[in-house]
Design a protein around this motif. Structure first.
Motif: not given
Length: 103
Positions: A10, A38-39, A69
């Motif tokens: 990610a 990132k997520h 992600g």
């Protein structure tokens, strides 16, 4: 803030306006920015450990149910987080839901 660690692959999205648009039938019911992270982790409304809480009267949403992600290839990935009932995705023109496999 989620305690679920982002996958190793990610990365922060290269798209500054990336967002998830939520629908209930044909009606748009929300819009969530996915930029700058990132997520994100989705979970039930009473969970203190998810990023995006979901109200669910049926009890089918887990505390940490699924995540989205961003991959370095530019595509977002939806991941089921070993939830009991699984995660389904319904694309706009799909005739049926697409089941998301658990990592």
């Amino acid at each position: 803030m989620s305690q679920v660690r982002a996958p190793d692959w990610a990365t922060v999205s290269a798209y500054p306006n990336i967002r998830l648009v939520l629908f209930n039938g044909a009606s748009q019911v929300g819009c969530i920015s996915l930029a700058g992270v990132k997520h994100v982790v989705f979970g039930h409304l009473n969970s203190e450990h998810c990023d995006i809480p979901i109200a669910d009267a049926t009890g089918s949403v887990e505390a940490n149910h699924c995540s989205i992600g961003h991959h370095a290839n530019g595509r977002p990935y939806l991941t089921d987080l070993a939830s009991k009932h699984g995660t389904l995705l319904t694309p706009p023109n799909a005739k049926q839901d697409i089941r998301i496999d658990t990592l």
